[in-house]
Design a protein around this motif. Sequence first.
Motif, mmCIF file in Angstrom:
data_model
loop_
_atom_site.group_PDB
_atom_site.id
_atom_site.type_symbol
_atom_site.label_atom_id
_atom_site.label_comp_id
_atom_site.label_asym_id
_atom_site.label_seq_id
_atom_site.Cartn_x
_atom_site.Cartn_y
_atom_site.Cartn_z
ATOM 1 N N HIS A 101 0.935 -1.170 -0.135
ATOM 2 C CA HIS A 101 0.059 -0.198 0.053
ATOM 3 C C HIS A 101 0.908 1.144 0.060
ATOM 4 C CE1 HIS A 101 -3.983 1.352 -0.169
ATOM 5 N NE2 HIS A 101 -3.933 2.165 0.948
ATOM 6 N N HIS B 272 -2.034 11.228 6.546
ATOM 7 C CA HIS B 272 -3.399 11.586 6.849
ATOM 8 C C HIS B 272 -4.180 10.598 7.696
ATOM 9 C CE1 HIS B 272 -3.849 9.428 3.011
ATOM 10 N NE2 HIS B 272 -5.251 9.309 3.245
ATOM 11 N N ASP C 273 -6.263 3.545 6.254
ATOM 12 C CA ASP C 273 -5.351 2.849 5.430
ATOM 13 C C ASP C 273 -3.858 3.652 5.243
ATOM 14 O OD1 ASP C 273 -6.825 4.749 3.803
ATOM 15 O OD2 ASP C 273 -5.622 3.715 1.939
ATOM 16 N N HIS C 274 -3.652 4.554 6.127
ATOM 17 C CA HIS C 274 -2.503 5.476 6.128
ATOM 18 C C HIS C 274 -2.052 5.553 7.726
ATOM 19 C CE1 HIS C 274 -2.447 6.199 2.307
ATOM 20 N NE2 HIS C 274 -3.681 5.987 2.075
ATOM 21 N N ASP D 251 -1.587 10.357 -0.313
ATOM 22 C CA ASP D 251 -2.688 10.127 -1.152
ATOM 23 C C ASP D 251 -3.049 11.776 -1.778
ATOM 24 O OD1 ASP D 251 -3.255 7.540 -0.673
ATOM 25 O OD2 ASP D 251 -5.303 7.807 0.289
ATOM 26 N N HIS E 14 0.269 2.545 -3.480
ATOM 27 C CA HIS E 14 -1.345 2.631 -3.415
ATOM 28 C C HIS E 14 -1.953 2.161 -4.676
ATOM 29 C CE1 HIS E 14 -5.004 4.792 -2.016
ATOM 30 N NE2 HIS E 14 -4.583 4.843 -0.912
HETATM 31 MN MN MN Z 1 -5.485 5.810 0.857
#
Ligand code: MN
Length: 228
Positions: free
Chosen positions: A9, A49, A53-54, A142, A192
């Motif tokens: 990711h 952020h 998923d971060h 992102d 990503h």
């Molecule tokens: Mn993301």
Amino acid sequence: MAKLTYLGHSAFLIEGEGLKGIFDPFLSGNPQAAMKPEEVEVDYIFVTHGHADHLGDALDIAKRTGATIIAPYELASYCQARGANAHPMHIGGSYKFPFGRVKLTPAHHGSAIVEDGNIIYLGMPCGFLVDVEGKTVYHAGDTGLFAELSMLGERENIEVALLPIGGNFTMDLMDAVYAASLLRPRLAIPMHYKTFPVIEADPEEFRRHVEALGIGAKVLNPGESVEF
Ligand code: MN
Ligand code: NI
């Protein structure tokens, strides 16, 4: 030599003189994760952020290791309130850490988390410029494509650029190729993609297009490293 290791990711380990860090440590629940959160030993955690998923396992890793979370002010404050060490910064701001400069860049995206069905907004998302051993790594976070990337390309001597390619939530593959053309890094690495069905993309296609611009590109499988 400094080293980046892809963990799947947008998660990367970054190691070099005075720096053991991790970007966006989404490991639990990440089918691509090359490491378990309890195996991570770092001093710094860069979080772009608040999306799950971060932010990922950042709080658990920070509390276990004592690592400092570096993040935009609102997100850093959220982490501090939950018992983690954090160093708040903001877009355009830079600070000299013992290993080198960190500067926050804009990212066109959101930064909220959902807790019990309630949206908690955590300020602006960011990207990171991180200097280690005198070389600059750009983690875009992102973001969609944006014009100021050309300013980063002009003002920063970027060694490695980590760029999202999966589309839907971020720039897609060809936008990421265009981003690489503006940034002119020594090496572009895609991130990503593939983790979820809506962000399927072929990283080798990204590599071919970027190399056609005369810019280095490399696809890292989760667990693979590159030295720079
Ligand atoms: Mn993301
Ligand atoms: Ni996001």
